[in-house]
Every structure is written in structure tokens, then in C-alpha cells.
Design an enzyme around this catalytic site. Structure first.
Site, short mmCIF file in Angstrom:
data_model
loop_
_atom_site.label_atom_id
_atom_site.label_comp_id
_atom_site.label_asym_id
_atom_site.label_seq_id
_atom_site.Cartn_x
_atom_site.Cartn_y
_atom_site.Cartn_z
CE LYS A 192 25.27 33.14 34.16
NZ LYS A 192 25.68 31.78 33.70
NE ARG A 267 24.41 33.24 27.68
CZ ARG A 267 23.59 32.84 28.66
NH1 ARG A 267 22.77 33.69 29.24
NH2 ARG A 267 23.61 31.58 29.06
NE ARG A 306 20.17 24.16 35.30
CZ ARG A 306 20.75 25.32 34.96
NH1 ARG A 306 21.15 26.17 35.90
NH2 ARG A 306 20.97 25.62 33.70
NE ARG A 312 17.55 25.86 31.25
CZ ARG A 312 18.48 26.77 31.52
NH1 ARG A 312 18.51 27.36 32.72
NH2 ARG A 312 19.37 27.08 30.61
NE ARG A 324 22.88 25.90 28.05
CZ ARG A 324 22.40 25.27 29.13
NH1 ARG A 324 22.09 23.99 29.08
NH2 ARG A 324 22.25 25.92 30.25
#
Ligand code: AMP
Length: 368
Positions: A192, A267, A306, A312, A324
């Protein structure tokens, strides 16, 4: 909202507001012309409602005449005025009150004043129900103005758009260009953020990534960042109240935006409802929800990859990543139905090169 021909208009002034303005003009003209036997020179077609209401309220001797000139074509004043129907009988030596529905550029008024001068009237005064000071290009004083309005195209109470809308009692304004508001949807790691950065330039939209805003606040140790940190580190959703307030503030920072890309928001159903409400308060709505669809196992791999460089915490631990997805499946995935019910859901295959996926997204967005 109403539709006239190919355009949409929204309510601007109520019939009561209009009558109030007419009354104000009528009282002032009554005071000034009660013993002058004036001729009301009504400028057709738009001023016929105003003239009827105004002249009924003028309870002293007077006469009535009509004139027709043409200047508007569609939405724009052409500037070229032609007399379609002249005043009858002669206005020579008379006190004339020109009755106009609206004065914007002033071209029509200028043409009429020229005619009055040729006719050698004793005096003239201009009465206009509406006046757009920002659009007025002339210096003739307007003697009686019902209401000053902003420089927008209006219809109703005699005023038309391509012949339509004269019969409306209220005044409507041309709806400003619709914003494009995209909900970019999909599970964590679907791409996204990458796609939003490309699409925002193409459509000149403001990109709001709620994840980025939270991370920015965490980095700067703001109150919001502190409140969100524990949830984010676990891979849980931040509570709706915090998230919705934050989103609203981000939108309000951009009052001139042509539209937004909402990335990572909504969300939950509560967030989706809050977004609808917020956009509605701006006379707008979600244009479409575009979902990037990618298989979960590919996503886990992508996120772990990533995590090696993103810094992160929530990308580095497979159990947090899985959490998640659980949050997504439990709370977010239902939003597909939410947008499907509004006929706004569009699924796009999120596997392929960045360019391929951008092309798939833009093909959908161009159709919205
Ligand atoms: P993202 O960068 O979109 O993957 O978001 C990272 C994290 O930020 C999420 O796992 C949540 O903890 C939090 N977050 C981002 N957007 C929202 C949202 N709309 N509602 C609740 N939490 C959010």
C-alpha cells in the site's frame, strides 16, 4: 443536491433568505420612489420572479416594462451583449428602476445603461437581487442590492443553467469539483505504502498513512506516540478513538486537498463509519476502496525481508507479523463487505512488479 442537465448543484440559500433580501430592496425603493411614478424595467428572463415579488411590495403608482438582452452562455458570461427585446413604450423623461436578478461582470448592466442614456430617461437606478462583488468589472454604482454573494454559479428563483432551474424556490450553487478519496486497502505488506507514493503524484492527492503518522509520533515521543507505542510494538491495532482523532486532524491539515489516499485507514468498521462521517461533513465521500490482494505466506516473507532494513520492531518478529494478520482478519477484512455494500470495493492483484501493480491500480482509479 439536485441535478440540472449535466451538472450537480447544492442548496445555497433558502426561499426565506431570498424573500428577506427582496423585502429589504422593496422597502428602500418604496421610500425613494413613492411619489415618482417610476417605471420598473425588468431584465428578462432571470429577473421575473424577483420583479414579481418586488413590484407587488411597491404599493405606490408605478409602471412596468421589460427588456431582454443576452450574455450568458452556459456557465460563463460571454461579454457580448445583444438586445433581444427593447423596452416599450418609450422611457424618455421617466424615472427608471432597472430590475436585475444578478450582477456579476456588469456587462449586462453596462449595455442597459447605454440604452437608458440613448432613451434620455430622467433618472435611473439599478436594483439587483444578487451581486457578486468579486466578479464585478465596472464602476457603475448599484443602488439597491438584495444580497452580496461569492463568485459562484447559482440557479433558482428565476436564474437558470442552460434554461433549467428557474422554477426552484431556493437558490442552488454549482457543486465544487468532487474530491477523489481513495481507501487503499490490503493486509500488512501488500504494498500500500509503495503504491500510494506513486499514485498520489499522478492524481495530485494527499497521502495519509496512519502507520507513518504513528511512527512519526513515536519517534518524536509525542503524547500520541507514547499512547500508540505498546499497541504497535505488539502488532495490535491502536484503539479507534486515538486513531480516528489523529486521522481527522491529518485531513484537517489539508483543507485545499483535491482528495486523499487513505493508507492503513480504516482498519475497523468504526473507523470506516467515522471516515464516511468526516468526508460527508466536507460534502464529499469515499470514491472507492481499492484492495491489493496478496497471499499470506508471500506477505510474511516480504515483511521479514523488509524488517531487515526498515528498523520496524513489528516487521522483525514472525509472531508479531502473524498477530498483525490476525488483527487484519478479525477486524479489518470485514471492511470488504462494508465497501462492497456501497458498491465501492475493487480488488487488484498485488503480486507482480511495482509498475505492473501501479498500472492495475490506475486502471481501476480512472474508472471511479
Ligand atoms: P502500518 O504501517 O499500516 O502497517 O501500521 C503499523 C501499525 O500502526 C499497525 O499494526 C497498528 O498498530 C498501527 N495502525 C496503523 N493504522 C491503524 C489504524 N487505522 N487503526 C489502528 N491502528 C493502526
Amino acid at each position: 443536491m439536485i441535478t440540472l442537465g449535466d451538472k450537480q448543484f447544492e442548496k445555497y440559500l433558502s426561499a426565506t433568505d431570498v424573500q428577506h433580501a427582496v423585502n429589504g430592496v422593496a422597502v428602500r425603493i418604496g421610500d425613494d420612489f413613492k411619489d415618482k411614478n417610476p417605471v420598473f424595467l425588468v431584465v428578462l428572463n432571470g429577473a421575473f420572479f424577483f420583479a414579481a415579488d418586488l413590484i407587488k411590495r411597491f404599493t405606490y403608482p408605478c409602471e412596468l416594462s421589460f427588456i431582454k438582452v443576452a450574455s450568458y452562455e452556459g456557465l460563463h458570461s460571454s461579454g457580448d451583449i445583444s438586445t433581444v427585446m427593447g423596452a416599450e413604450p418609450s422611457l424618455k423623461g421617466r424615472h427608471v428602476i432597472v430590475v436585475e436578478d444578478i450582477v456579476d461582470s456588469g456587462n449586462t448592466i453596462e449595455a442597459i445603461i447605454e440604452i437608458l442614456n440613448q432613451e434620455q430617461v430622467a433618472s435611473y437606478a439599478i436594483a439587483s437581487l444578487f451581486y457578486k462583488p468579486e466578479a464585478y468589472l465596472k464602476s457603475f454604482p448599484l443602488d439597491y442590492v438584495g444580497m452580496e454573494i461569492e463568485d459562484r454559479f447559482i440557479v433558482g428563483y428565476g436564474l437558470d443553467y442552460n434554461g433549467l432551474g428557474r422554477n426552484l424556490k431556493d437558490i442552488y450553487i454549482l457543486k465544487a469539483k468532487q474530491m477523489t478519496n481513495l481507501v487503499l486497502f490490503g493486509p500488512p505488506g501488500a504494498g500500500k505504502g509503495t503504491q500510494a507514493a506513486l499514485i498520489k503524484d499522478r492524481y495530485e492527492l494527499v497521502h495519509i498513512s496512519t502507520g507513518d503518522v504513528f511512527r512519526y509520533n513515536m519517534k518524536n515521543n509525542t503524547e500520541l506516540g507514547q499512547a500508540a507505542k505498546a499497541y504497535m510494538d505488539r502488532g495490535d491495532l491502536v484503539p479507534d478513538s486515538l486513531t480516528i482523532d489523529m486521522l481527522r486532524a491529518e485531513v484537517e491539515k489539508n483543507p485545499q486537498a483535491k482528495g486523499f489516499i487513505f493508507d492503513g485507514f480504516p482498519r475497523t468498521e468504526a473507523q470506516a463509519a467515522a471516515l464516511d462521517e468526516l468526508l460527508e461533513s466536507m460534502n464529499s465521500s469515499v470514491s472507492g476502496c481499492v484492495a491489493l490482494e496478496v497471499d499470506t505466506e508471500i506477505l510474511v516473507e516480504r515483511l521479514l525481508e523488509r524488517g531487515k532494513t526498515s528498523g520496524r520492531a513489528d516487521d522483525q518478529d514472525e509472531s508479531k507479523i502473524r498477530n498483525r494478520f490476525d488483527e487484519y482478519n478479525e477486524k479489518t477484512a470485514v471492511l470488504k463487505e462494508y465497501y462492497r455494500n456501497q458498491d465501492k470495493f475493487h480488488a487488484v492483484d498485488g503480486v507482480g512488479s511495482i509498475d505492473e501493480i501501479t498500472a492495475r491500480l490506475t486502471a481501476v482509479i480512472d474508472q471511479l
